[in-house]
Design a protein around this motif. Sequence first.
Motif, PDB file in Angstrom:
ATOM      1  N   VAL A 307       0.848  -1.201   0.000  1.00  0.00           N
ATOM      2  CA  VAL A 307       0.000   0.000   0.000  1.00  0.00           C
ATOM      3  C   VAL A 307       0.883   1.251   0.000  1.00  0.00           C
ATOM      4  O   VAL A 307       2.047   1.190   0.395  1.00  0.00           O
ATOM      5  CB  VAL A 307      -0.943   0.019   1.233  1.00  0.00           C
ATOM      6  N   CYS A 320      -5.298   1.021  -4.200  1.00  0.00           N
ATOM      7  CA  CYS A 320      -3.865   0.805  -4.361  1.00  0.00           C
ATOM      8  C   CYS A 320      -3.650  -0.633  -4.838  1.00  0.00           C
ATOM      9  O   CYS A 320      -4.102  -1.573  -4.205  1.00  0.00           O
ATOM     10  CB  CYS A 320      -3.178   1.036  -3.018  1.00  0.00           C
ATOM     11  N   ASN A 403      -5.369  -3.244  -2.486  1.00  0.00           N
ATOM     12  CA  ASN A 403      -5.471  -2.734  -1.107  1.00  0.00           C
ATOM     13  C   ASN A 403      -4.996  -3.773  -0.095  1.00  0.00           C
ATOM     14  O   ASN A 403      -5.615  -3.987   0.944  1.00  0.00           O
ATOM     15  CB  ASN A 403      -6.903  -2.311  -0.781  1.00  0.00           C
ATOM     16  N   ARG A 537      -0.794   3.771  -7.238  1.00  0.00           N
ATOM     17  CA  ARG A 537      -2.013   4.489  -6.831  1.00  0.00           C
ATOM     18  C   ARG A 537      -2.387   5.432  -7.972  1.00  0.00           C
ATOM     19  O   ARG A 537      -1.540   6.265  -8.370  1.00  0.00           O
ATOM     20  CB  ARG A 537      -1.696   5.269  -5.557  1.00  0.00           C
TER      21      ARG A 537
END
Length: 615
Positions: A307, A320, A403, A537
Amino acid sequence: MEGILERKDAGDWIYRGEGAVNLVLAYIGSSPTFVGKVLRIQKSVRNGFKCEDGPSALTMHECLLWEDTKDLVSAPTKEIAEQQYVQHVMIPLLGPEHVDAGEPVKVESQLANVGEDIVIHMGSCESWFKHLRRCLIGRFGDMNTPILDKLKIQKWALKKWGIQAGLKVLDLNVAWFLFELPSVEEASRRNWSFEGLPVTLQPWSPSGCCSGLKEDGLIWIRLMGLPAFLWSTEVFRALGKRCGHFVKTNEATAERRYLKWTRVRVSSEFLESVEDNVRCDRPAWRVDAAKVNTLCDSALLISDHSVIPNSHGILERQICVSVEIKPKCGFLPLSRFIAEGNAIKRKITRFRMHQSLKLHQGEISEISEYNPLYMFSGSKDRVHKAIKALFVTPQNNFRVFLNGSLILGGSGGVAESTSCVIGEAFEDVLKCVIRADDGLRTTNFLELVAEAVFESGLLDRVLKVQKLDLYDIEGAIHVYYDLVSQPCMVCKDLGEDKLSGRYSSLHSLPLNESLNIVRDYLIAATAKDLSMMIAFRPRENGDLGSPYSIVFLKSTGQSFDYKASFIDLDMKPLKRMEHYYKLDQKIVSYYTQMLKMEHQLDKKAARIKVNGTLN
Ligand SMILES: O=P(O)(O)O[C@@H]1[C@@H](OP(=O)(O)O)[C@H](OP(=O)(O)O)[C@H](O)[C@H](OP(=O)(O)O)[C@H]1OP(=O)(O)O
Ligand SMILES: Nc1ncnc2c1ncn2[C@@H]1O[C@H](COP(=O)(O)OP(=O)(O)OP(=O)(O)O)[C@@H](O)[C@H]1O
């Protein structure tokens, strides 16, 4: 935040993955100290490895090998040795930006004198205060003091203070020691020095430590100025035993998010509970092979590289996606010590040959088309091809997380090849990340990964470190036997005279050269086994400055922040050299035999074609 992870905390940790040596847990609770972190816990192999707290975590020969890296040699536990290895050996080679290691000792010095406040139950600490009246805190030199040997300090103290018995020394951290002694008078009478270092002694009295009583029967204790006190295994042990009940740390202590990694005290109940909780998530063969080492009383807290936190270290509710790549060895060896019969090693990658053996042994169900030479080629197209091959056959070389949750690849082990069903599900999950039509998202995603691998240039660094292996195991093994003062088993098996045979030049090297060869071989072995994690991201329009690198995905017109990190930079044990040699021989011999058989079958088939018979 609790100082010690206990049984009740186990529910906040879930299975993230594992390798042969460590089990890794991800945090799902809300403590700011742990959000965005993973916990790396040592496993004990079922046939007996124990987490030992001996005077050094290294063997005698390893101490010789790493003698220039003092902090590594003096590490009291295997776990600290691993930290020191990453810090002092791998970071200088791979660069600090992408390695999550920090230095626990120095971190403390940054915060020296800040103090470390914890709250304990007043009622439970009476005996502790009584006990502390018999204790002195000794500071030896300053925070730059090299790691001191506790036994030496104990001997020194016994002699100087004329104590016959009853002296206990607790290694608090770096320059700090706690002395528990029958009477503090003699010791505190004057200033002392130890091996040229000034020694300052102070009694530890409640009045000096407490900053005020709390109404609810709790008391704040300031632990002698150094935050590291809380993070020392020994201190936690002492606190646990003597205070009975540790309640919480103050805000500043809890707000240590900037630390890249830390050792956290864990209770055996925590470890047992975690082991129970995650058993069903672990591959069955991993469960059979090793269990959590409940004898260890600390674990490593590392940033979760799957992350991306924002510039303040806070995790935001933003999508992410991350990939984990274990690229393995990216070059063909050239060493002149490779035996003629093994010349195939100069043409075919170790990865490819090992695949055949793994297939034969039932460790994998299909040969991977992944080519590490492409991955390390420095050509974007070839990197892209390598990534595509990894997607098709992820095995233990490729994983994707969304994530923090695994969406492709093997959880804790080898994944089957990506089937149509898995591929479709993956394509679907990518909807929230890649803006493209159905059927195109995976292709675009793999392009994004290739772009970031290429842009980051990280694999160039890894390759350089891998290439420290100049002699190949076929050369380094001879040097190894000399280092450990054992007869060379390879020369013996080959019927060579160690002193006049082919390898005599290796057997007559000066010690420092032998040390360099074996050390470089082991460092290269770490680089051949590390993994790289890249977290992505999506950048929204209007996103301002970001501390991360940016990669642009042309096909979808999207920009992504990305953060690339290395994981699994563990030190390889010296005694593994023999295993390396045997495995190497096994891999090559299986592959050459297989080629021979294929060749014979081809010839037979050709004969059948020509003669129409089997003769
Ligand atoms: O020898 P290799 O190339 O098979 O590498 C081992 C890895 O096997 P792989 O071929 O990548 O599936 C092996 O990976 P798995 O446990 O099979 O996932 C380990 O990484 C092992 O290192 P360590 O025991 O954790 O220190 C690795 O051992 P080292 O060679 O790095 O010591
Ligand atoms: N810092 C991290 N952030 C996110 N995930 C991690 C991190 N460290 C490890 N992991 C996950 O946990 C898995 C096991 O970790 P790691 O590779 O360190 O174990 P190991 O036992 O040392 O492995 P090996 O057997 O390959 O040497 C990794 O494959 C990865 O998926």
